[in-house]
Scaffold this motif. Structure first.
Motif, mmCIF file in Angstrom:
data_model
loop_
_atom_site.group_PDB
_atom_site.id
_atom_site.type_symbol
_atom_site.label_atom_id
_atom_site.label_comp_id
_atom_site.label_asym_id
_atom_site.label_seq_id
_atom_site.Cartn_x
_atom_site.Cartn_y
_atom_site.Cartn_z
ATOM 1 N N GLN A 29 50.656 -86.871 112.009
ATOM 2 C CA GLN A 29 49.578 -86.031 111.485
ATOM 3 C C GLN A 29 50.085 -84.609 111.294
ATOM 4 O O GLN A 29 50.818 -84.096 112.142
ATOM 5 N N LEU A 30 49.704 -84.023 110.178
ATOM 6 C CA LEU A 30 50.075 -82.640 109.893
ATOM 7 C C LEU A 30 48.792 -81.848 109.653
ATOM 8 O O LEU A 30 47.937 -82.271 108.861
ATOM 9 N N VAL A 31 48.676 -80.729 110.309
ATOM 10 C CA VAL A 31 47.473 -79.905 110.182
ATOM 11 C C VAL A 31 47.884 -78.477 109.875
ATOM 12 O O VAL A 31 48.537 -77.827 110.695
ATOM 13 N N GLU A 32 47.472 -77.998 108.702
ATOM 14 C CA GLU A 32 47.781 -76.633 108.291
ATOM 15 C C GLU A 32 46.716 -75.661 108.778
ATOM 16 O O GLU A 32 45.552 -76.029 108.945
ATOM 17 N N SER A 33 47.129 -74.432 108.960
ATOM 18 C CA SER A 33 46.194 -73.367 109.294
ATOM 19 C C SER A 33 46.785 -72.054 108.809
ATOM 20 O O SER A 33 47.976 -71.966 108.493
ATOM 21 N N GLY A 34 45.934 -71.036 108.776
ATOM 22 C CA GLY A 34 46.394 -69.704 108.406
ATOM 23 C C GLY A 34 45.991 -69.248 107.027
ATOM 24 O O GLY A 34 46.259 -68.107 106.649
ATOM 25 N N GLY A 35 45.358 -70.117 106.263
ATOM 26 C CA GLY A 35 44.920 -69.724 104.934
ATOM 27 C C GLY A 35 43.693 -68.835 104.980
ATOM 28 O O GLY A 35 43.131 -68.576 106.046
#
Length: 127
Positions: free
Chosen positions: A1-7
């Motif tokens: 699983q890959l979870v992006e953040s910071g946008g």
């Protein structure tokens, strides 16, 4: 699983850091990449990083972000980062993190080489 953040919303000329938390892999992915996509256009590479078995790294950046972007990874915390500066409205897009267990080397720029993707995080550059 890959979870992006910071946008989010960023003013032109400013910087941002995107993070991608990676989980669920028995082995750390050898290749990771950041891609972006705007509506009606193809997903394009921003930056990618690939490691071969002797530890040598290949790092590639799109021409549009040359000198403005850096990709890094913290294997201890299983996180990949994308740092970008001097942002402009043209950088607005959904940014995706991708991972591959293969050592893609220069082919890390090709989205079709990745089997694992995050859901993306929206970056909007506007005043």
């Amino acid at each position: 699983q890959l979870v992006e953040s910071g946008g989010g919303l960023v003013q032109p000329g400013k910087s941002l850091r995107l993070s991608c938390e990676i989980s669920g892999f028995n082995l750390q992915p050898r290749s990771v990449g950041w891609f972006r996509q705007v509506p009606g256009q193809e997903r394009e590479v921003v930056s990618c990083l690939s490691r071969n078995d002797d530890g040598r790294l290949t790092e590639v950046h799109a021409e549009a972000v040359q000198g403005r972007a850096a990709i890094s990874r913290d294997d201890g915390n299983k996180t990949v980062f994308l740092d970008m500066n001097h942002l402009s409205p043209e950088d607005s897009a959904v940014y995706y993190c991708a991972a591959s267990i293969d050592s893609l080397l220069g082919a890390c720029v090709r989205s079709t080489k990745y089997g694992f993707w995050g859901r993306g995080t929206q970056v909007t550059v506007s005043s």
